[in-house]
Design an enzyme around this catalytic site. Structure first.
Site, PDB file in Angstrom:
ATOM      1  N   ASP A  15       0.817  -1.221   0.000  1.00 40.06           N
ATOM      2  CA  ASP A  15       0.000   0.000   0.000  1.00 40.06           C
ATOM      3  C   ASP A  15       0.852   1.272   0.000  1.00 40.06           C
ATOM      4  O   ASP A  15       0.668   2.147  -0.842  1.00 40.06           O
ATOM      5  CB  ASP A  15      -0.922   0.038   1.236  1.00 40.06           C
ATOM      6  CG  ASP A  15      -2.099  -0.919   1.103  1.00 40.06           C
ATOM      7  OD1 ASP A  15      -2.403  -1.350  -0.031  1.00 40.06           O
ATOM      8  OD2 ASP A  15      -2.715  -1.239   2.144  1.00 40.06           O
ATOM      9  N   ARG A  94       0.019   5.121  17.272  1.00 41.21           N
ATOM     10  CA  ARG A  94      -0.445   6.088  16.255  1.00 41.21           C
ATOM     11  C   ARG A  94      -0.192   7.557  16.598  1.00 41.21           C
ATOM     12  O   ARG A  94       0.250   8.314  15.730  1.00 41.21           O
ATOM     13  CB  ARG A  94      -1.920   5.864  15.922  1.00 41.21           C
ATOM     14  CG  ARG A  94      -2.234   4.494  15.321  1.00 41.21           C
ATOM     15  CD  ARG A  94      -1.335   4.142  14.176  1.00 41.21           C
ATOM     16  NE  ARG A  94      -1.709   2.874  13.548  1.00 41.21           N
ATOM     17  CZ  ARG A  94      -0.917   2.205  12.725  1.00 41.21           C
ATOM     18  NH1 ARG A  94       0.282   2.658  12.434  1.00 41.21           N
ATOM     19  NH2 ARG A  94      -1.317   1.073  12.188  1.00 41.21           N
ATOM     20  N   ASP A 123      -7.291   3.643  12.650  1.00 36.58           N
ATOM     21  CA  ASP A 123      -5.980   4.283  12.565  1.00 36.58           C
ATOM     22  C   ASP A 123      -5.998   5.595  11.785  1.00 36.58           C
ATOM     23  O   ASP A 123      -5.292   6.532  12.124  1.00 36.58           O
ATOM     24  CB  ASP A 123      -4.961   3.298  11.981  1.00 36.58           C
ATOM     25  CG  ASP A 123      -4.661   2.185  12.967  1.00 36.58           C
ATOM     26  OD1 ASP A 123      -4.657   2.476  14.184  1.00 36.58           O
ATOM     27  OD2 ASP A 123      -4.447   1.040  12.545  1.00 36.58           O
ATOM     28  N   SER A 173      -3.578  -8.968   7.699  1.00 34.43           N
ATOM     29  CA  SER A 173      -3.069  -7.609   7.860  1.00 34.43           C
ATOM     30  C   SER A 173      -2.475  -7.526   9.257  1.00 34.43           C
ATOM     31  O   SER A 173      -3.145  -7.810  10.245  1.00 34.43           O
ATOM     32  CB  SER A 173      -4.221  -6.611   7.705  1.00 34.43           C
ATOM     33  OG  SER A 173      -3.866  -5.393   8.305  1.00 34.43           O
TER      34      SER A 173
HETATM   35  N1  ARG Z   1      -7.951  -3.077  15.874  1.00 35.29           N
HETATM   36  C1  ARG Z   1      -6.747  -2.513  16.364  1.00 35.29           C
HETATM   37  C2  ARG Z   1      -6.906  -1.060  16.702  1.00 35.29           C
HETATM   38  O1  ARG Z   1      -7.808  -0.437  16.210  1.00 35.29           O
HETATM   39  C3  ARG Z   1      -5.576  -2.738  15.450  1.00 35.29           C
HETATM   40  C4  ARG Z   1      -5.668  -2.063  14.097  1.00 35.29           C
HETATM   41  C5  ARG Z   1      -4.573  -2.414  13.112  1.00 35.29           C
HETATM   42  N2  ARG Z   1      -4.573  -3.813  12.831  1.00 35.29           N
HETATM   43  C6  ARG Z   1      -4.016  -4.423  11.793  1.00 35.29           C
HETATM   44  N3  ARG Z   1      -4.081  -5.724  11.799  1.00 35.29           N
HETATM   45  N4  ARG Z   1      -3.414  -3.801  10.838  1.00 35.29           N
HETATM   46  O2  ARG Z   1      -6.122  -0.521  17.444  1.00 35.29           O
END
Ligand code: ARG
Length: 396
Positions: A15, A94, A123, A173
């Site tokens: 990506d 983040r 995110d 992912s």
């Molecule tokens: N669900 C989790 C959150 O919102 C992780 C998000 C990212 N997960 C991923 N497999 N890329 O904090």
């Protein structure tokens, strides 16, 4: 166009690799990539890849120490666990990423920052609200959200521009930093299915874990873990050390159907051995050193704190206020916790503190205690007064 620059948070995956030429073509801008090491990345490899896919510059930064000190440990002290399961690894990373993006944009004179988040997740919110809080004048671009390409179209777009595509890319992912590994997609999207073994990377299946239990001692100073088995360790070493010991014993697997901020329920699995153990240890030390009222109030704050982190509100006065309260509660959360680790379980088996509110002389049933049992009678008379009154006055 030297003054038309975009800073792209870059992981080196498909990506964000495709985002480099896409941003160049769509905005006529130079793309500067920014890769932040939060514990699990090969910076040199990613840097090379960034230049290969057309970045004009590839910035890298080691964010591990600030991640631990400014984000993970405050969240540990707060007891922040989302929906009683998720220790918030991704969510805590983040805001730090947003901060580095803003710093890089300022240093490079970029008009915008860009990220590789989809339009369905939390995110995008965390990064964009973070950037908005720190630098409201900087534009944020979400190429993956904007371009509307399917995975296949993306691969074709990449191939047409000579971007090497890893055909054996995982069907999952994955996002990881030292506090945990988050895994979604693939068969995990069926919440009825048991997660396949290859979804895990940090933790052993129980069939491969040692038959004998292991014991660990964690020392805390004011709510922060500072030593394991008597050896002082900085957080950047302590957390990965625990991850590897506990992962060997299969500790820290979580299977969570969670409520996303964007209204979707999603099924995600997590591996967070150190976070799970440290939260359990910290909580048990608090049980010894906080009063009942402090513990209860703090449990409510823990939930609020977790929501604030999960919902992308790190850079707010509200979070700062919660932090001030939490920090104050940690003044006497100092001492040791003994953990027994065995077959996927991490159990607290002992705790001690120089500030313990547990007093043997009060608690013991042995002779020679300091507790005046006769005084209990008067206490009960007064304590039970409203119950007796109501039953007499309103009995029928
Ligand atoms: N669900 C989790 C959150 O919102 C992780 C998000 C990212 N997960 C991923 N497999 N890329 O904090």
């Amino acid at each position: 166009m030297p003054d038309n620059k975009i800073v792209l948070a870059f992981s080196g995956g498909l990506d964000t690799s495709v985002a480099v030429p896409w941003l160049k073509e769509k905005y006529g801008a130079d793309v500067i990539t920014l890769t932040i090491d939060l514990g699990m990345v090969d910076l040199e490899f990613i840097k090379e890849r960034a230049m290969q896919v057309g970045a004009v510059k590839a910035l890298t930064v080691d964010g591990r120490e600030p991640l631990v000190q400014e984000f993970l440990y405050p969240a540990l002290q707060a007891g922040a666990i989302y929906e009683e399961q998720y220790p918030l690894a991704t969510a805590l990373g983040r805001p730090l990423i947003a901060r580095y993006m803003v710093e890089a944009a300022r240093a490079e004179g970029a008009f915008a920052v860009a990220h590789g988040c989809t339009g369905k997740g939390n995110d995008q919110v965390r990064i964009e609200v973070g950037v908005a809080a720190l630098a409201p004048d900087i534009k944020v671009i979400g190429p993956i959200r904007d371009w509307g390409m399917s995975r296949q179209e993306e691969i074709e777009y990449a191939e047409a521009r000579g971007i090497p595509v890893n055909a054996r890319a995982s069907r999952f992912s994955v996002d990881e930093n030292i506090w945990g590994r988050s895994v979604e997609a693939g068969e995990l999207e069926d919440p009825w299915l048991q997660p396949p073994e290859d979804a895990y990377a940090w933790t052993k299946p129980l069939s491969e874990t040692p038959d004998e239990p292991a014991f660990l001692e964690v020392h805390f100073e004011q709510g922060i873990p500072t030593a394991i088995d008597g050896e002082d360790m900085s957080g950047v070493d302590l957390i990965p050390h625990l991850n590897s010991i506990l992962g060997e014993h299969g500790v820290g697997r979580l299977d969570h159907v969670e409520n996303r901020l964007v209204g979707i329920k999603s099924r995600e699995i997590y591996e967070a051995p150190a976070a799970v153990a440290l939260h359990a240890a910290h909580k048990s030390l608090e049980a010894l050193t906080l009063s009942k009222d402090q513990s209860r109030a703090k449990a409510r704050i823990a939930q609020e704190y977790a929501d604030v982190v999960y919902n992308g509100l790190w850079f707010t006065h509200h979070r700062q206020d919660l932090d001030a309260y939490v920090r104050s509660t940690q003044r006497f959360v100092t001492g040791d916790v003994r953990l027994r680790v065995h077959k996927g379980n991490c159990t607290v088996v002992g705790r001690s503190s120089p500030y313990s509110l547990y007093q043997y002389k009060l608690a013991t049933y042995d002779p020679g205690d300091d507790y005046d049992q006769a005084a209990a009678e008067g206490f009960i008379t007064i304590y039970g007064l409203p119950v007796r009154t109501q039953n007499q006055a309103q009995s029928q």
